[in-house]
Design a protein around this motif. Structure first.
Motif: not given
Length: 403
Positions: A118-124, A169-170, A172-191
């Protein structure tokens, strides 16, 4: 009307929390069955039964606390680790010395690993290492300071596994933030592409027609046409500039890897960072071309404002000295460790020695408005001018030294 794109909230670590919930319940049942299978061998079976009964109640009552990162608070983690360590330290009192020396399990058995995970999942991995150290110390004390090989093996296994999971876990969190940014850039580009099509089919065509007809008619209509042409170029630059909306990142570990939105600093603020492109884009017009990177050029707000002011001073010099018919070009380059902005014009250029002469006459436009600003930022301003071939001003600002 076209459907707008949006970034979906997600959490790649949520399955790990669900697995931890199931692990705690199963290992609690395992610890109880392990005790029931050998309760006659205990010196004080009542102590062991009382602890395991409390452990069962604690596990069931707090199962929602390990459902996600937001519910798993620091206070709960401390209490959960205390319950696990209490069971380890009670083992020498409840069980026989022979069973403990032979490598018998502690009262919570492998349930203890759930507290560390639980400590590992919460704080790395750092939090995991912290919790594992306390569990290791409790196991050594339970064996009278002389743990056997099996105990040392189990302690080391929990320590390494929890740190490894925390590190995953750390990442995964960093990768997810990068993925979310890429998805937003794609959405902004289409708009942006959709808006560009609509504007191109309407406003830009009207402005171009006004410019063309005004030029043909001459007189006051020609001036109106010129202004329409400038607005057409400015609007076209704004549409195609690629300025991106606020980023979406996971900023608080209490939210796990859930992606949340945060606002970019406003141009009037003096803290945080600002996209330099938003300050330079308004300079674009019929006689000023603006070229920029496709991603934000972030600088501390004061540095971005000073650099934009230096660019404005360079353009003022173009309008003042190069003539009404001169064209100018602004080029923004982001090299990671420094930002370079180049302002070039096709005017008559500056005669040799003219800048020194102007400084001697008390006219300090280039010296103060441009070079002075860049010097205060720790950067530099280089001016190259060839008579008859225009002038080029190169402004460099190092990132690590801007304040």
């Amino acid at each position: 009307m076209a459907k707008r794109e949006r970034v979906v909230r997600m959490s790649v670590e949520q399955p790990l929390w669900r697995a931890l919930t199931a692990y705690r319940l199963l290992t609690m049942v395992y610890a109880v069955l392990l005790f029931l299978s050998a309760f006659r061998k205990f010196d004080h079976p009542g102590v062991a039964a009382g602890y395991l009964g409390g452990l069962a109640v604690w596990t069931v009552v707090t199962h929602r606390k390990v459902a996600n990162a937001a519910a798993c608070t620091k206070r709960f983690l401390g209490a959960d680790l205390t319950v696990a360590m209490a069971g380890i330290l009670l083992t020498p009192y409840a069980d026989t010395h022979e069973r403990i020396a032979a490598g018998g399990p502690t009262l919570p058995s492998i349930w203890t690993a759930g507290s560390v995970l639980a400590f590992a999942l919460k704080g790395g991995w750092r939090w995991a290492g912290f919790a594992s150290t306390f569990v290791a110390a409790a196991n050594i004390l339970a064996h009278g300071g002389e743990p056997n090989r099996d105990t040392l093996h189990n302690v080391l296994l929990v320590w390494v596994a929890s740190i490894a999971i925390g590190y995953v876990v750390e990442v995964a969190r960093a990768s997810e933030a990068t993925l979310a940014r890429a998805l937003e850039i794609e959405a902004a580009t289409r708009e942006r592409e959709r808006l560009a099509r609509d504007i191109h089919d309407g406003v830009l065509q009207v402005l171009a027609m006004v410019q063309r007809r005004g030029t043909e008619l001459g007189g006051e209509a020609a001036e109106l046409g010129r202004m329409a042409g400038e607005q057409e170029v400015a609007l076209r630059t704004l549409v195609s500039s690629g300025l991106l909306p606020a980023s979406r990142v996971s900023r608080d570990e209490s939210l796990g890897a859930l992606v949340t939105a945060y606002e970019v600093e406003e141009p009037g603020a003096d803290e945080g960072e600002l996209d330099l492109r938003t300050l330079l884009a308004p300079h674009a017009g019929s006689r000023v071309s603006f070229a920029e990177p496709g991603t934000p050029v972030l600088l501390p707000v004061p540095a971005a404002k000073e650099l934009a002011a230096a660019v404005g001073a360079a353009l003022d010099n173009v309008r003042r000295h190069a003539g009404d018919g001169a064209r100018a070009w602004i080029l923004v380059e982001d090299w990671g460790d420094e930002v370079i902005v180049t302002v070039r014009d096709d005017g008559p250029g500056i005669p040799a020695g003219r800048l020194d002469q102007a400084a001697g006459e008390g006219r300090m436009g280039v010296a103060l408005s441009i070079r002075g600003r860049l010097r205060d930022l720790g950067g530099s301003a280089e001016l190259v001018s060839v008579p008859g071939q225009g002038t080029e001003v190169e402004l460099k600002v190092p990132r690590g030294r801007t304040q």
